[in-house]
Design an enzyme around this catalytic site. Structure first.
Site, PDB file in Angstrom:
ATOM      1  N   HIS A  37       0.839  -1.104  -0.104  1.00  0.00           N
ATOM      2  CA  HIS A  37      -0.050  -0.041  -0.043  1.00  0.00           C
ATOM      3  C   HIS A  37       0.887   1.244  -0.063  1.00  0.00           C
ATOM      4  O   HIS A  37       2.075   1.224   0.290  1.00  0.00           O
ATOM      5  CB  HIS A  37      -1.080  -0.058   1.203  1.00  0.00           C
ATOM      6  CG  HIS A  37      -0.101   0.159   2.449  1.00  0.00           C
ATOM      7  ND1 HIS A  37       0.329   1.291   3.091  1.00  0.00           N
ATOM      8  CD2 HIS A  37      -0.121  -0.984   3.436  1.00  0.00           C
ATOM      9  CE1 HIS A  37       0.841   0.834   4.350  1.00  0.00           C
ATOM     10  NE2 HIS A  37       0.708  -0.434   4.562  1.00  0.00           N
ATOM     11  N   ASP A 164      -0.907 -19.299  13.540  1.00  0.00           N
ATOM     12  CA  ASP A 164       0.526 -19.679  13.909  1.00  0.00           C
ATOM     13  C   ASP A 164       0.256 -19.193  15.351  1.00  0.00           C
ATOM     14  O   ASP A 164       0.450 -17.972  15.664  1.00  0.00           O
ATOM     15  CB  ASP A 164       1.460 -18.914  13.320  1.00  0.00           C
ATOM     16  CG  ASP A 164       2.901 -19.491  13.636  1.00  0.00           C
ATOM     17  OD1 ASP A 164       3.485 -19.247  14.814  1.00  0.00           O
ATOM     18  OD2 ASP A 164       3.520 -20.417  12.837  1.00  0.00           O
ATOM     19  N   SER A 179       3.114  -4.783   7.182  1.00  0.00           N
ATOM     20  CA  SER A 179       2.485  -4.586   5.649  1.00  0.00           C
ATOM     21  C   SER A 179       3.671  -4.885   4.600  1.00  0.00           C
ATOM     22  O   SER A 179       4.968  -4.332   5.001  1.00  0.00           O
ATOM     23  CB  SER A 179       2.233  -3.082   5.534  1.00  0.00           C
ATOM     24  OG  SER A 179       0.961  -2.758   6.376  1.00  0.00           O
TER      25      SER A 179
END
Length: 217
Positions: A37, A164, A179
Site C-alpha cells: 500500500h 500460527d 505490511s
C-alpha cells in the site's frame, strides 16, 4: 490587514520515514517492492510523491500487541544508514518500489520463487514471512479465508487469518509494520499483507502479487 497585502499559508512535509516489510526482490533486475500500500501523509491522507528516498536495514526493537479496536505495531530502529540497501523510486497505491544497490538474501529461499497468480490461489493454509525480533526473518502459518477475484488492482484481494500460535503470542495477529510481508502458498509468492481488521487483529487483507509486479514493469 495592516499592509493591505494578500498572504498565503504554506504547510510543508519535506520528509518521512517508516517501518515496513520488503515483499519481493528480483535478482536479475534488482527491482524490489514493499508494503503493498502507499506511504501517505499522516495528516491529509495524500500519497506522498517521491523526490528521493532509500531502503534501509531495520532492527525490530519491540512489538506492541494488537487488541480489538487498537492495532498493534512493530517498533524498530534503522541502522547502517550510511549503507542503504536500495533507491526508492515510486510510491504508489500498491506499494513502494525501487532498485537495490546490492544483492538481497532470503534465509528461507536461496533461489527465486515462482509467482502464484490470483487464479492459482486457493482457500486454505499458507505462510507469511516477517521479522519480529532483531533482523531475523521468520516463517509463520496463516490461512487464506477468502479470495476476492479482481479485474483491476486493489489492496484487498485476500482475507487472511493468523493461525500460527507463536505469531499470535508475540503480536496478537497482524500489526503495523507487517505490511508487505510476503504470502506464500504451494512454494509460490501469491501476495502481501496490506491491512489489519481493527476489530479482529487476527485477520487482515492481502494484495495479489500480480498487482505489485505490474508497478515495476
Amino acid at each position: 490587514k495592516e499592509d493591505n497585502l494578500y498572504k498565503i499559508g504554506v504547510w510543508v512535509r519535506d520528509k518521512t520515514a517508516g517501518l515496513g516489510t520488503l515483499t519481493f526482490y528480483n535478482p536479475e533486475t534488482k527491482c524490489f517492492g514493499a508494503l503493498g500500500h502507499a506511504i501517505t501523509d499522516p495528516d491529509t491522507g495524500d500519497i506522498l510523491a517521491v523526490r528521493d528516498g532509500e531502503l534501509l536495514s531495520a532492527s525490530v526493537d519491540s512489538v506492541k500487541q494488537g487488541t480489538i479496536g487498537i492495532p498493534g505495531e512493530i517498533r524498530g530502529i534503522f541502522y547502517e544508514a550510511d549503507e542503504p540497501l536500495g533507491k526508492l523510486e515510486k510510491n504508489t497505491a500498491f506499494g513502494i518500489y525501487g532498485k537495490a544497490y546490492k544483492q538481497i538474501q532470503n534465509p528461507y529461499y536461496s533461489k527465486p520463487l515462482s509467482i502464484g497468480y490470483q487464479n492459482q490461489i486457493k482457500e486454505g493454509n499458507a505462510y507469511l514471512l516477517t521479522t519480529l525480533d532483531g533482523n531475523t526473518v521468520g516463517m509463520y502459518k496463516v490461512k487464506i479465508e477468502k479470495i476476492n477475484r479482481q479485474k483491476k488492482p486493489g489492496t484487498k484481494g485476500m482475507v487472511i487469518s493468523v493461525i500460527d500460535q507463536e505469531l499470535l503470542n508475540k503480536t496478537g495477529g497482524i500489526v503495523q509494520g507487517m505490511s508487505g510481508s510476503p504470502i506464500i502458498q504451494n512454494n509460490k509468492i501469491v501476495g502481501a499483507v496490506t491491512h489489519v481488521f481493527v476489530n479482529d487483529p487476527k485477520k487482515g487483507y492481502g494484495i495479489f502479487i500480480e498487482w505489485m509486479l505490474q508497478q515495476v514493469e
